[in-house]
Design a protein around this motif. Structure first.
Motif, PDB file in Angstrom:
ATOM      1  N   SER A 166       0.743  -1.179   0.057  1.00 46.07           N
ATOM      2  CA  SER A 166      -0.089  -0.025  -0.007  1.00 46.07           C
ATOM      3  C   SER A 166       0.893   1.207  -0.032  1.00 46.07           C
ATOM      4  CB  SER A 166      -0.838  -0.085   1.139  1.00 46.07           C
ATOM      5  OG  SER A 166      -0.299  -0.022   2.468  1.00 46.07           O
ATOM      6  N   GLY A 167       2.239   1.134   0.364  1.00 44.07           N
ATOM      7  CA  GLY A 167       3.091   2.309   0.495  1.00 44.07           C
ATOM      8  C   GLY A 167       2.447   3.548   1.587  1.00 44.07           C
ATOM      9  N   GLU A 168       2.505   4.650   1.193  1.00 45.40           N
ATOM     10  CA  GLU A 168       1.785   5.756   1.793  1.00 45.40           C
ATOM     11  C   GLU A 168       0.249   5.769   1.641  1.00 45.40           C
ATOM     12  OE1 GLU A 168       2.875   7.762   4.448  1.00 45.40           O
ATOM     13  OE2 GLU A 168       5.035   6.767   4.308  1.00 45.40           O
ATOM     14  N   ALA A 169      -0.575   5.576   2.570  1.00 46.75           N
ATOM     15  CA  ALA A 169      -1.998   5.557   2.412  1.00 46.75           C
ATOM     16  C   ALA A 169      -2.742   6.773   2.741  1.00 46.75           C
ATOM     17  CB  ALA A 169      -2.853   4.266   3.292  1.00 46.75           C
ATOM     18  N   GLU A 170      -3.625   7.224   1.979  1.00 47.57           N
ATOM     19  CA  GLU A 170      -4.309   8.675   2.312  1.00 47.57           C
ATOM     20  C   GLU A 170      -5.745   8.515   2.070  1.00 47.57           C
ATOM     21  OE1 GLU A 170      -2.968  11.893   0.192  1.00 47.57           O
ATOM     22  OE2 GLU A 170      -0.886  11.650   0.682  1.00 47.57           O
ATOM     23  N   LEU A 171      -6.365   9.015   2.639  1.00 42.97           N
ATOM     24  CA  LEU A 171      -7.978   8.930   2.678  1.00 42.97           C
ATOM     25  C   LEU A 171      -8.620  10.331   1.879  1.00 42.97           C
ATOM     26  CD1 LEU A 171     -10.670   7.392   3.477  1.00 42.97           C
ATOM     27  CD2 LEU A 171     -10.942   9.087   5.341  1.00 42.97           C
ATOM     28  N   ILE A 172      -9.313   9.770   0.682  1.00 44.29           N
ATOM     29  CA  ILE A 172      -9.828  10.889   0.008  1.00 44.29           C
ATOM     30  C   ILE A 172     -11.235  10.967   0.384  1.00 44.29           C
ATOM     31  CG2 ILE A 172     -10.427  11.687  -2.477  1.00 44.29           C
ATOM     32  CD1 ILE A 172      -7.585  11.706  -1.734  1.00 44.29           C
ATOM     33  N   ASP A 173     -12.013  11.939   1.121  1.00 42.97           N
ATOM     34  CA  ASP A 173     -13.361  12.245   1.461  1.00 42.97           C
ATOM     35  C   ASP A 173     -14.009  12.997   0.204  1.00 42.97           C
ATOM     36  OD1 ASP A 173     -14.629  14.624   3.700  1.00 42.97           O
ATOM     37  OD2 ASP A 173     -15.663  12.836   2.621  1.00 42.97           O
ATOM     38  N   PHE A 174     -14.819  12.073  -0.536  1.00 42.03           N
ATOM     39  CA  PHE A 174     -15.843  12.490  -1.348  1.00 42.03           C
ATOM     40  C   PHE A 174     -17.140  12.794  -0.948  1.00 42.03           C
ATOM     41  CE2 PHE A 174     -15.596   7.727  -2.075  1.00 42.03           C
ATOM     42  CZ  PHE A 174     -16.912   7.447  -1.859  1.00 42.03           C
ATOM     43  N   GLY A 175     -17.310  12.957   0.483  1.00 42.08           N
ATOM     44  CA  GLY A 175     -18.675  13.518   0.643  1.00 42.08           C
ATOM     45  C   GLY A 175     -19.849  12.503   0.831  1.00 42.08           C
ATOM     46  N   LEU A 176     -19.382  11.481   1.468  1.00 43.78           N
ATOM     47  CA  LEU A 176     -20.422  10.432   1.732  1.00 43.78           C
ATOM     48  C   LEU A 176     -21.409  11.183   2.890  1.00 43.78           C
ATOM     49  CD1 LEU A 176     -18.382   6.812   1.415  1.00 43.78           C
ATOM     50  CD2 LEU A 176     -20.485   7.605  -0.052  1.00 43.78           C
ATOM     51  N   PRO A 177     -22.407  10.893   2.707  1.00 46.20           N
ATOM     52  CA  PRO A 177     -23.345  11.573   3.760  1.00 46.20           C
ATOM     53  C   PRO A 177     -23.196  10.920   5.065  1.00 46.20           C
ATOM     54  CG  PRO A 177     -24.718  11.271   1.767  1.00 46.20           C
ATOM     55  CD  PRO A 177     -23.320  10.576   1.776  1.00 46.20           C
ATOM     56  N   GLN A 178     -23.188  11.582   6.309  1.00 45.94           N
ATOM     57  CA  GLN A 178     -23.000  10.892   7.572  1.00 45.94           C
ATOM     58  C   GLN A 178     -23.999  10.185   7.946  1.00 45.94           C
ATOM     59  OE1 GLN A 178     -20.315  12.206   9.134  1.00 45.94           O
ATOM     60  NE2 GLN A 178     -20.317  10.823  11.199  1.00 45.94           N
ATOM     61  N   ALA A 179     -25.338  10.492   7.811  1.00 45.78           N
ATOM     62  CA  ALA A 179     -26.544   9.555   7.685  1.00 45.78           C
ATOM     63  C   ALA A 179     -26.447   8.159   7.272  1.00 45.78           C
ATOM     64  CB  ALA A 179     -27.564  10.280   7.492  1.00 45.78           C
ATOM     65  N   ASP A 180     -25.837   8.063   6.019  1.00 46.33           N
ATOM     66  CA  ASP A 180     -25.714   6.788   5.478  1.00 46.33           C
ATOM     67  C   ASP A 180     -24.732   5.779   6.041  1.00 46.33           C
ATOM     68  OD1 ASP A 180     -27.920   7.148   3.462  1.00 46.33           O
ATOM     69  OD2 ASP A 180     -26.388   8.475   2.506  1.00 46.33           O
ATOM     70  N   ILE A 181     -23.499   6.798   6.417  1.00 51.36           N
ATOM     71  CA  ILE A 181     -22.511   5.846   7.205  1.00 51.36           C
ATOM     72  C   ILE A 181     -23.011   5.436   8.547  1.00 51.36           C
ATOM     73  CG2 ILE A 181     -20.048   6.217   8.141  1.00 51.36           C
ATOM     74  CD1 ILE A 181     -19.637   8.391   6.189  1.00 51.36           C
ATOM     75  N   GLN A 182     -23.543   6.113   9.135  1.00 49.17           N
ATOM     76  CA  GLN A 182     -23.999   5.517  10.283  1.00 49.17           C
ATOM     77  C   GLN A 182     -24.891   4.584  10.346  1.00 49.17           C
ATOM     78  OE1 GLN A 182     -25.037   9.056  12.988  1.00 49.17           O
ATOM     79  NE2 GLN A 182     -23.333   9.590  13.239  1.00 49.17           N
ATOM     80  N   ALA A 183     -25.861   4.659   9.427  1.00 48.45           N
ATOM     81  CA  ALA A 183     -26.922   3.809   9.095  1.00 48.45           C
ATOM     82  C   ALA A 183     -26.348   2.356   9.093  1.00 48.45           C
ATOM     83  CB  ALA A 183     -27.782   4.088   7.563  1.00 48.45           C
ATOM     84  N   VAL A 184     -25.094   2.141   8.321  1.00 50.32           N
ATOM     85  CA  VAL A 184     -24.655   0.943   7.829  1.00 50.32           C
ATOM     86  C   VAL A 184     -23.477   0.663   9.390  1.00 50.32           C
ATOM     87  CG1 VAL A 184     -22.834  -0.342   6.627  1.00 50.32           C
ATOM     88  CG2 VAL A 184     -24.783   1.413   5.614  1.00 50.32           C
ATOM     89  N   LEU A 185     -22.760   1.512   9.724  1.00 53.99           N
ATOM     90  CA  LEU A 185     -21.674   1.336  10.789  1.00 53.99           C
ATOM     91  C   LEU A 185     -22.210   1.443  12.238  1.00 53.99           C
ATOM     92  CD1 LEU A 185     -18.653   2.901   9.159  1.00 53.99           C
ATOM     93  CD2 LEU A 185     -19.609   0.605   8.865  1.00 53.99           C
ATOM     94  N   GLY A 186     -23.283   2.162  12.521  1.00 51.77           N
ATOM     95  CA  GLY A 186     -23.683   2.621  13.689  1.00 51.77           C
ATOM     96  C   GLY A 186     -23.013   4.039  14.310  1.00 51.77           C
ATOM     97  N   ALA A 187     -23.730   4.496  15.091  1.00 50.32           N
ATOM     98  CA  ALA A 187     -23.093   6.063  15.687  1.00 50.32           C
ATOM     99  C   ALA A 187     -21.738   5.861  16.191  1.00 50.32           C
ATOM    100  CB  ALA A 187     -24.036   6.355  16.657  1.00 50.32           C
TER     101      ALA A 187
END
Length: 545
Positions: A220-241
């Motif tokens: 993987s080398g140096e890993a970075e996160l690219i945030d492309f604007g996934l809605p917080q509500a959808d993330i929480q609906a799948v992962l939980g609060a």
């Protein structure tokens, strides 16, 4: 929604106060392939066009590549295009880099593609972006973008595509992988046949579980996160609060530190730690653990060692209460003094340098009513006596800190499944009702309730004898302080792992990885924490203003 890039440490590169909390949440969240698919499915079902999202993601990747690899030094760029949406992202990158003036050549080895990827291919042809099916045509490029496969790859890469990957790996050319290096399992980090060895990985949206597995680090080398604007509500609906799997970040680690201290505090309010460690053969383990515990800021430190070591410990750590214990003929602690009351301590840490002769002492410590850390020979004593079931009878926090070899001895039924370190640590924690701190390049902390925390940043400098003894001292000291204050003991366990690693990273930067012995590491603990606390305070002031 503004775009952000988050670097490998988990901190934002581009900063905007309107989304500070979002950035902190994203740096911690870790997903499986199924979870990522579920989040994206919710977004698409809500009406987000796949084409629009692909265009947005590809544009963000292209802009980040331009920041990292300016055209002046990396003008000729080869883009590996896969058959799915990862290939579509790559084609958007090819288009954007072309429009920015780069000389781009597409390598498209697949005959069939998903519909949207096919559309981007046609537009690439319309723009006259060079295209080839032969990867050898990319050999003269100054940068390669890997868009062959994204998350969810389930079968080994073989045949002609495997040959393409192997050929790219032979070149001395920087490679940027989109989301994951092609060929890496999204969840386990295992290589599926063969895999791209990336210089840098731009992980999309949420951190993929496989990037936190030791197996993936060489790819993987140096890993970075690219945030492309996934809605917080959808993330929480799948992962939980509160997502079950999280990365440790500087922010989350500092949140749990016992700082600031009240002006009216005194040493008895700042925790009393008992270290039980050492033997005539392994005196150094007791010294290192004791010095590290002292550096943790614990209010009171007691150290139980064989009588033959007591005078030496007093001379090296005069601010500790050293308790000399009767010893075996081999120089190990035979038993703890009768006057020693285990219920007077806020936490106990044991194991470093004790040898297997101290098995009875380890069993005695299992009855203590306070949080308990068991490391090194303490773990070997448990394994030799098959005493894991005894841990389930404890009613307070127990932390086991094995390296992989110790883990296999403690949990032989899980030894064959070490390919997924996050999963086996989680299984061991539930089996033993203990917190498992599985050491490695990416140390995993699994709690009995199913929560998993992973330290994403470390250094090979920690591959030295005594490093684990230092961690035991730090961990015991922070746990004692948390317990004395009535704070969560669980919360400081990731903080101890983070602090230990950050100290080693700072020491390696000043001394190279070869120059960081355990004693040197201890000297970096306090200045490293001070630097991060100051930086955090400055950031807080900037946000509030």
């Amino acid at each position: 929604m503004p775009a952000y890039t988050i670097d490998a440490s988990g901190e934002s590169v581009d900063f905007s106060s309107s989304c500070d909390q979002r950035l902190m949440d994203l740096t911690r969240c870790v997903v499986t392939a199924d979870q990522m698919q579920a989040v994206e499915a919710r977004v698409f079902e809500a009406g987000m066009p796949v084409a629009a999202l692909m265009d947005k993601v590809g544009g963000l990747i292209a802009r980040r590549i331009q920041q990292l690899y300016p055209k002046a030094g990396y003008n000729r760029v080869g883009v590996l295009v896969g058959p799915g949406h990862n290939g579509g992202d790559a084609l958007v990158v090819a288009r954007e880099l072309t429009e920015a003036g780069y000389d781009v050549i597409r390598c498209e080895p697949f005959q069939s593609h998903k519909e949207l990827t096919t559309a981007h291919r046609r537009y690439g042809d319309h723009l006259a972006i060079a295209v080839t099916a032969a990867v050898a045509d990319l050999h003269d490029c100054e940068l390669v973008v890997d868009g062959l496969f994204g998350f969810g790859l389930a079968r080994p890469i073989e045949g002609a595509i495997a040959q393409i990957i192997d050929q790219v790996n032979e070149w001395d050319i920087p490679v940027v992988s989109i989301d994951l290096p092609s060929g890496i399992d999204t969840d386990t980090g295992q290589v599926l046949g063969t895999a791209i060895r990336a210089t840098r990985t731009l992980c999309l949206g949420l951190w993929k579980r496989g990037l936190l597995q030791d197996h993936a680090l060489d790819y993987s080398g140096e890993a970075e996160l690219i945030d492309f604007g996934l809605p917080q509500a959808d993330i929480q609906a799948v992962l939980g609060a509160v997502p079950c799997h999280q990365r440790i970040t500087s922010t989350s680690a500092l949140e749990a530190f016992p700082l600031p201290r009240p002006q009216s505090t005194h040493k008895y309010r700042e925790g009393h730690l008992l270290l039980v460690c050492g033997s005539r053969t392994y005196a150094g383990a007791a010294i290192l653990a004791g010095l590290a515990a002292r550096s943790s800021g614990v209010g009171m430190l007691s150290i139980a060692v064989p009588k033959s070591l007591a005078e030496r410990l007093v001379s090296l750590i005069p601010d500790a209460l050293v308790i000399g214990c009767d010893e075996t003929n081999g120089g190990a602690i035979a038993h703890l003094p009768e006057m020693l009351s285990l219920d007077t301590y806020d936490a106990i840490a044991c194991g470093p340098g004790m040898t297997l002769q101290a098995t009875d002492v380890i069993h005695q410590l299992l009855s203590c009513p306070c949080p308990l850390v068991i490391d090194a020979d303490g773990l070997n004593c448990l394994a030799s006596q098959q005493s894991i079931l005894l841990l389930t009878r404890r009613t307070t926090t127990t932390v086991l800190t094995p390296h992989p070899g110790e883990f296999k001895r403690l949990f032989p039924d899980l030894a064959s499944e070490m390919g997924d370190r996050l999963r086996v640590a989680q299984a061991a924690a539930q089996q033993s009702t203990s917190t498992i701190l599985l050491k490695g390049a990416r140390t995993v902390i699994a709690f009995p309730d199913g929560r998993v925390r992973v330290n994403p940043n470390s250094t090979a400098a920690l591959a030295r004898g005594g490093s684990g003894d230092v961690l035991t001292g730090i961990l015991g000291g922070l746990m004692a302080q948390a317990a004395a204050r009535g704070h969560s003991v669980d919360a400081v366990i990731p903080s101890a792992v983070w602090w230990h690693a950050q100290g080693a990273i700072a020491a390696a930067q000043d001394n190279t990885e070869l120059g960081v012995d355990a004693s040197t590491l201890i000297t970096y603990l306090k200045p490293t924490l001070n630097k991060h606390v100051r930086a955090s305070s400055i950031a807080t002031l900037q946000i509030s203003s």
